[in-house]
Design an enzyme around this catalytic site. Structure first.
Site, PDB file in Angstrom:
ATOM      1  N   GLU A 167      28.133 -10.193   4.298  1.00 14.47           N
ATOM      2  CA  GLU A 167      26.876 -10.933   4.203  1.00 14.47           C
ATOM      3  C   GLU A 167      25.768 -10.130   4.876  1.00 14.47           C
ATOM      4  O   GLU A 167      25.901  -9.725   6.028  1.00 14.47           O
ATOM      5  CB  GLU A 167      27.056 -12.282   4.912  1.00 14.47           C
ATOM      6  CG  GLU A 167      26.047 -13.324   4.535  1.00 14.47           C
ATOM      7  CD  GLU A 167      26.436 -14.132   3.279  1.00 14.47           C
ATOM      8  OE1 GLU A 167      27.423 -13.773   2.598  1.00 14.47           O
ATOM      9  OE2 GLU A 167      25.722 -15.105   2.986  1.00 14.47           O
ATOM     10  N   LYS A 210      30.076 -19.067   9.251  1.00 18.32           N
ATOM     11  CA  LYS A 210      29.581 -18.845   7.896  1.00 18.32           C
ATOM     12  C   LYS A 210      28.122 -18.391   7.988  1.00 18.32           C
ATOM     13  O   LYS A 210      27.232 -19.176   8.317  1.00 18.32           O
ATOM     14  CB  LYS A 210      29.690 -20.124   7.056  1.00 18.32           C
ATOM     15  CG  LYS A 210      29.303 -19.906   5.608  1.00 18.32           C
ATOM     16  CD  LYS A 210      29.733 -21.096   4.764  1.00 18.32           C
ATOM     17  CE  LYS A 210      29.519 -20.844   3.282  1.00 18.32           C
ATOM     18  NZ  LYS A 210      28.170 -20.547   2.905  1.00 18.32           N
ATOM     19  N   GLU A 226       0.833  -1.198   0.000  1.00 18.67           N
ATOM     20  CA  GLU A 226       0.000   0.000   0.000  1.00 18.67           C
ATOM     21  C   GLU A 226       0.866   1.244   0.000  1.00 18.67           C
ATOM     22  O   GLU A 226       0.585   2.226  -0.677  1.00 18.67           O
ATOM     23  CB  GLU A 226      -0.921   0.015   1.235  1.00 18.67           C
ATOM     24  CG  GLU A 226      -2.127  -0.882   1.079  1.00 18.67           C
ATOM     25  CD  GLU A 226      -2.959  -0.525  -0.144  1.00 18.67           C
ATOM     26  OE1 GLU A 226      -2.951   0.644  -0.579  1.00 18.67           O
ATOM     27  OE2 GLU A 226      -3.600  -1.431  -0.684  1.00 18.67           O
ATOM     28  N   GLU A 280      35.833 -18.433  11.055  1.00 17.12           N
ATOM     29  CA  GLU A 280      34.701 -17.515  11.203  1.00 17.12           C
ATOM     30  C   GLU A 280      33.419 -18.300  11.049  1.00 17.12           C
ATOM     31  O   GLU A 280      33.395 -19.340  10.400  1.00 17.12           O
ATOM     32  CB  GLU A 280      34.704 -16.471  10.059  1.00 17.12           C
ATOM     33  CG  GLU A 280      35.768 -15.432  10.172  1.00 17.12           C
ATOM     34  CD  GLU A 280      35.950 -14.689   8.860  1.00 17.12           C
ATOM     35  OE1 GLU A 280      35.098 -14.825   7.960  1.00 17.12           O
ATOM     36  OE2 GLU A 280      36.951 -13.991   8.743  1.00 17.12           O
ATOM     37  N   ARG A 303      25.695 -10.394  -5.238  1.00 18.34           N
ATOM     38  CA  ARG A 303      26.732 -11.226  -5.840  1.00 18.34           C
ATOM     39  C   ARG A 303      26.440 -11.512  -7.321  1.00 18.34           C
ATOM     40  O   ARG A 303      27.344 -11.505  -8.140  1.00 18.34           O
ATOM     41  CB  ARG A 303      26.811 -12.540  -5.072  1.00 18.34           C
ATOM     42  CG  ARG A 303      27.850 -13.476  -5.598  1.00 18.34           C
ATOM     43  CD  ARG A 303      27.967 -14.706  -4.707  1.00 18.34           C
ATOM     44  NE  ARG A 303      29.095 -15.509  -5.130  1.00 18.34           N
ATOM     45  CZ  ARG A 303      29.072 -16.347  -6.138  1.00 18.34           C
ATOM     46  NH1 ARG A 303      27.977 -16.485  -6.856  1.00 18.34           N
ATOM     47  NH2 ARG A 303      30.148 -17.041  -6.453  1.00 18.34           N
ATOM     48  N   LYS A 310      40.108 -20.244   7.281  1.00 17.35           N
ATOM     49  CA  LYS A 310      40.903 -19.446   6.351  1.00 17.35           C
ATOM     50  C   LYS A 310      42.383 -19.486   6.715  1.00 17.35           C
ATOM     51  O   LYS A 310      42.730 -19.339   7.898  1.00 17.35           O
ATOM     52  CB  LYS A 310      40.424 -17.985   6.368  1.00 17.35           C
ATOM     53  CG  LYS A 310      38.975 -17.839   5.906  1.00 17.35           C
ATOM     54  CD  LYS A 310      38.466 -16.414   5.966  1.00 17.35           C
ATOM     55  CE  LYS A 310      37.041 -16.374   5.376  1.00 17.35           C
ATOM     56  NZ  LYS A 310      36.427 -15.051   5.438  1.00 17.35           N
ATOM     57  N   CYS A 337     -15.781 -32.585   4.399  1.00 17.30           N
ATOM     58  CA  CYS A 337     -14.987 -31.978   5.461  1.00 17.30           C
ATOM     59  C   CYS A 337     -14.925 -32.927   6.652  1.00 17.30           C
ATOM     60  O   CYS A 337     -15.965 -33.370   7.125  1.00 17.30           O
ATOM     61  CB  CYS A 337     -15.605 -30.643   5.862  1.00 17.30           C
ATOM     62  SG  CYS A 337     -14.864 -29.966   7.355  1.00 17.30           S
ATOM     63  N   CYS A 345     -13.500 -26.225   3.053  1.00 14.95           N
ATOM     64  CA  CYS A 345     -14.842 -26.448   3.574  1.00 14.95           C
ATOM     65  C   CYS A 345     -15.531 -25.093   3.506  1.00 14.95           C
ATOM     66  O   CYS A 345     -15.015 -24.109   4.021  1.00 14.95           O
ATOM     67  CB  CYS A 345     -14.763 -26.915   5.023  1.00 14.95           C
ATOM     68  SG  CYS A 345     -16.370 -26.862   5.829  1.00 14.95           S
ATOM     69  N   SER A 362      33.207 -18.039  -4.401  1.00 15.64           N
ATOM     70  CA  SER A 362      32.413 -18.833  -3.462  1.00 15.64           C
ATOM     71  C   SER A 362      33.383 -19.758  -2.723  1.00 15.64           C
ATOM     72  O   SER A 362      34.597 -19.613  -2.862  1.00 15.64           O
ATOM     73  CB  SER A 362      31.320 -19.591  -4.193  1.00 15.64           C
ATOM     74  OG  SER A 362      31.903 -20.442  -5.134  1.00 15.64           O
TER      75      SER A 362
HETATM   76  S1  IVH Z   1      34.760 -15.902   2.648  1.00 12.79           S
HETATM   77  C1  IVH Z   1      37.000 -14.395  -0.808  1.00 12.79           C
HETATM   78  N1  IVH Z   1      33.598 -15.805   4.992  1.00 12.79           N
HETATM   79  O1  IVH Z   1      29.452 -17.842   1.846  1.00 12.79           O
HETATM   80  C2  IVH Z   1      35.937 -14.504   0.182  1.00 12.79           C
HETATM   81  N2  IVH Z   1      32.241 -16.167   3.103  1.00 12.79           N
HETATM   82  O2  IVH Z   1      29.487 -20.146   0.087  1.00 12.79           O
HETATM   83  C3  IVH Z   1      35.171 -15.768   0.043  1.00 12.79           C
HETATM   84  N3  IVH Z   1      29.857 -16.331   3.627  1.00 12.79           N
HETATM   85  O3  IVH Z   1      29.794 -16.056  -1.129  1.00 12.79           O
HETATM   86  C4  IVH Z   1      34.093 -15.903   1.028  1.00 12.79           C
HETATM   87  N4  IVH Z   1      30.028 -16.037   5.799  1.00 12.79           N
HETATM   88  O4  IVH Z   1      28.664 -14.860   0.810  1.00 12.79           O
HETATM   89  C5  IVH Z   1      33.427 -15.962   3.672  1.00 12.79           C
HETATM   90  N5  IVH Z   1      32.720 -15.659   7.144  1.00 12.79           N
HETATM   91  C6  IVH Z   1      32.544 -15.814   5.833  1.00 12.79           C
HETATM   92  C7  IVH Z   1      31.277 -16.002   5.277  1.00 12.79           C
HETATM   93  C8  IVH Z   1      31.164 -16.179   3.892  1.00 12.79           C
HETATM   94  C9  IVH Z   1      29.200 -16.239   4.791  1.00 12.79           C
HETATM   95  C10 IVH Z   1      29.216 -16.550   2.307  1.00 12.79           C
HETATM   96  C11 IVH Z   1      29.748 -15.639   1.237  1.00 12.79           C
HETATM   97  C12 IVH Z   1      30.184 -16.533   0.120  1.00 12.79           C
HETATM   98  C13 IVH Z   1      29.479 -17.811   0.436  1.00 12.79           C
HETATM   99  C14 IVH Z   1      30.215 -18.992  -0.131  1.00 12.79           C
END
Ligand code: IVH
Length: 673
Positions: free
Chosen positions: A176, A118, A37, A116, A139, A293, A412, A430, A84
């Site tokens: 994210e 996810k 609306e 980290e 993305r 990482k 019903c 119904c 990804s």
């Molecule tokens: S690192 C170069 N760290 O997961 C960076 N990704 O499945 C590559 N995601 O597209 C991603 N939390 O959108 C990274 N702590 C995190 C994340 C994360 C969520 C998402 C991100 C990525 C997807 C890949």
């Protein structure tokens, strides 16, 4: 005086309605207007301003920076591809990942990892030039996404200007956008109350909210964001390790998820995995794994990217959603408030994802047929995060031949009346308004927390009262005495007195809650509020015609028709009479105090009045005890005519109905012009 005058009046009305909605959204945190609306009003205002550029003023809500709805999202090419992540579903896969990396560069072993959470939301890429946000994008396919800058700007977590001065002149920040679980639940409750389809999960809700054309909608969704990566396009890398980079991001003003940790080696990461798995279940947002990482930036660069898609230096350690196998004993049907027949599975109780599940929705008969789910089947059940238990499907190899295919009911199950399946729907209904199944759900809804909020009157109590013949509809609640209840199972002196007191307490609920509680089609909480504000009492709303209801800003013809139909249906009219007889006569506290100068009179508004908007004039008439109707008939007491009055004025002349102007109206309601 012309169409321009009419446009000016309408523009004024729209601006007031939009400003009020903005205030409710952003300042009072109590939105009343449905998003659709709001969009409609906003677009109507834009169109009028486009057609009458001389009426466009800088203070119009359309002129707020960033609130201009787009007609389509434009594409944005990322400066560097958005990568990804590869997945590891077990300890072995995680070890294999390190071994592959160590073959490329033996230094990775023992050089340290950062982990980290996810976050399960929508990936975004924020471009900062000299510390200012220039573009924010989704993305997309990793190379080209959609420009959602205006929407991202509405998220308070997204810094528009960075703190500090040590940022590279050009960089992309990756992160994210997510929906906190509590906000997601609230959104879906609101959507369901408004008759909008709920989002399947917080991820879809985040992605959908981010891709809105109107930033005001995105803003109302209260999205959040975490940042986790810096892609330097021009300038020096801000840190030598990933965990230092997270600290830098934080210093620049980005929110960084708090559970990140540094580990000396992979063995230490592996040892912490059970802890992570537990942690994921307790976060206030959805998470679908842990990202491991390689900590050192130089090693990250050395390892590089596989196939242009996944960095070798990071991997997502995922945990499979919990699946359980159990016996589906029976398929039953629940009759909803609207008469929809909802099939559900009665299961042999089984533990999945930490809770015991004994039933699961089966959505609709087409889905049961598609999955070929039969009574007596062994089935797989999954409970993933927020999602209510789902039946994945039957284990056909475990069939004995004794399983019974499901036949959708022709009658019903609650009242035995025939059911219908509208041609374009997947549900059967119904259509018997007196169906006990529907009545049960209607009473549960009426007593619910968002409606009349009768403490202690949950579905079990409602069932009990109906079965014992103590009530037939909600109006009977108000005649119950503690003595009526005390003889029933599970009632004691105290609980009987408390329930009667809670029912009595509900008599003072405001009109909006009663209207919502009545379960009128299309009347969610927001619409109920609009109706209450405009009509003030149940009696006034009931007497209003479709046109008058449809004129309330934010209420369209479908809703207006549903309201009129509700009160015109004899069974509903009788119920409302019984409620009124029981002493339920709520008034909307925010309506101007009523006078009686126009008591019982019917007025029609037509044309553009010199100073009053249509809504103001209607409020004055109703405030003086009169009614505003949409069309002129012999029963009309007077027509208030302004400039450019059309056919209503002609009709008033034909019927000999009194015609007055704004000044006369003001005089009659005791407000001299
Ligand atoms: S690192 C170069 N760290 O997961 C960076 N990704 O499945 C590559 N995601 O597209 C991603 N939390 O959108 C990274 N702590 C995190 C994340 C994360 C969520 C998402 C991100 C990525 C997807 C890949």
């Amino acid at each position: 005086m012309t169409a321009r005058n009419a446009a000016a009046a309408r523009i004024n009305e729209l601006r007031q309605a939009i400003d009020r909605a903005n205030r409710q959204y952003y300042i009072e945190d109590a939105p009343e207007l449905a998003d659709a609306e709001y969009d409609r009003l906003f677009r109507e205002l834009q169109a009028l301003e486009r057609d009458h550029p001389d009426l466009l003023t800088p203070d119009s809500p359309t002129q707020r920076i960033g609130s201009e709805p787009a007609t389509a999202l434009t594409k944005h090419a990322h400066l560097r591809p958005m990568l990804s992540l590869a997945n590891a579903f077990s300890a072995e896969e995680l070890t294999a990942w390190e071994e592959r990396n160590a073959r490329l560069n033996p230094d990775v072993r023992g050089a340290g990892y950062t982990t980290e959470i996810k976050i399960d939301g929508a990936a975004v890429c924020l471009t900062y030039a000299r510390g200012r946000l220039t573009v924010g994008a989704t993305r997309g396919n990793g190379t080209i996404g959609e420009d959602v800058t205006a929407n991202l700007r509405t998220i308070p977590d997204v810094p528009l200007v960075l703190e500090g001065s040590d940022h590279p002149p050009l960089m992309e920040i990756r992160g994210e956008v997510y929906f906190p679980i509590a906000a997601f639940r609230k959104l879906n409750r609101r959507r369901e109350a408004d008759g909008d389809p709920p989002f399947a999960n917080p991820r879809n809700a985040a992605a959908g909210s981010l891709r809105q054309l109107d930033p005001a909608t995105t803003r109302s969704r209260r999205l959040r964001m975490f940042a986790f990566h810096v892609e330097v396009i021009d300038g020096e890398p801000p840190a030598r390790t990933h965990h230092e980079m997270l600290a830098v991001l934080s210093r620049w003003g980005f929110p960084v998820e708090a559970h990140h940790r540094r580990f000396p080696d992979l063995a230490a990461v592996q040892a912490a995995i059970p802890e992570f798995e537990h942690q994921l279940a307790t976060l206030p947002f959805e998470a679908d794994g842990v990202v491991v990482k390689v900590d050192r930036r130089d090693l990250q660069e050395d390892l590089g990217v596989v196939g242009g898609r996944e960095p070798r230096w990071a991997i997502a350690r995922k945990f499979a959603p919990e699946v359980a196998v159990t016996r589906l004993n029976e398929i039953r049907i629940n009759v909803g408030r609207t008469g929809a027949l909802n099939p559900y599975a009665v299961l042999e109780p089984v533990e999945v994802g930490g809770v015991t599940v004994s039933s699961a929705t089966l959505h609709n008969e087409d889905l049961i047929a598609q999955k070929d789910i039969r009574e007596g089947d062994w089935v797989e059940i999954v409970r993933a995060g927020e999602v209510i238990p789902q039946v994945i499907g039957p284990l056909r190899e475990r069939r004995t031949g004794a399983e019974r295919p499901f036949t959708p009911p022709a009658a019903c199950p609650a009242c035995g009346e025939p059911v219908v399946r509208p041609p374009d729907e997947v549900m059967r209904y119904c259509v018997n308004a007196a169906c006990p199944g529907r009545i049960f759900e209607a009473i549960v809804h009426y007593a619910g927390r968002d409606a009349m909020d009768i403490r202690g009157l949950g579905s079990e109590r409602v069932r009990q009262l109906l079965d014992a013949g103590r009530i037939r509809d909600v109006s009977d609640l108000y005649r119950l005495t503690p003595e009526d209840l005390i003889t029933l199972d599970r009632f004691a002196d105290q609980s009987a007195t408390q329930l009667v007191a809670a029912i009595a307490d509900s008599m003072t609920r405001p009109l909006a809650l009663l209207l919502f509680g009545l379960g009128i089609r299309h009347v969610g909480k927001n619409v109920a509020q609009l109706l209450a504000r405009r009509f003030g009492t149940l009696a006034t709303l009931r007497a209003a015609d479709q046109e008058a209801i449809g004129e309330v800003p934010g209420i369209g013809p479908t809703i207006a028709a549903a309201v009129v139909e509700f009160f015109a249906t004899p069974a509903n009219a009788e119920l409302v009479d019984r409620l009124i007889a029981a002493g339920i006569a709520p008034e909307e506290p925010n309506v101007a105090p009523r006078g009686d100068a126009l008591a019982g009179q019917a007025y029609v508004l037509t044309g553009t009045l010199p100073t009053l908007s249509r809504a103001d004039a209607a409020a004055l008439i109703e405030g003086a005890g009169g009614r505003v109707t949409g069309s002129v008939s012999k029963k009309t007491d007077a027509v208030v005519a302004g400039a450019d009055a059309g056919s209503k004025l002609d009709r008033a002349r034909d019927l000999g109905v009194e015609i007055i102007d704004e000044a006369e109206l003001l005089r009659r309601v005791g407000r001299e012009a």
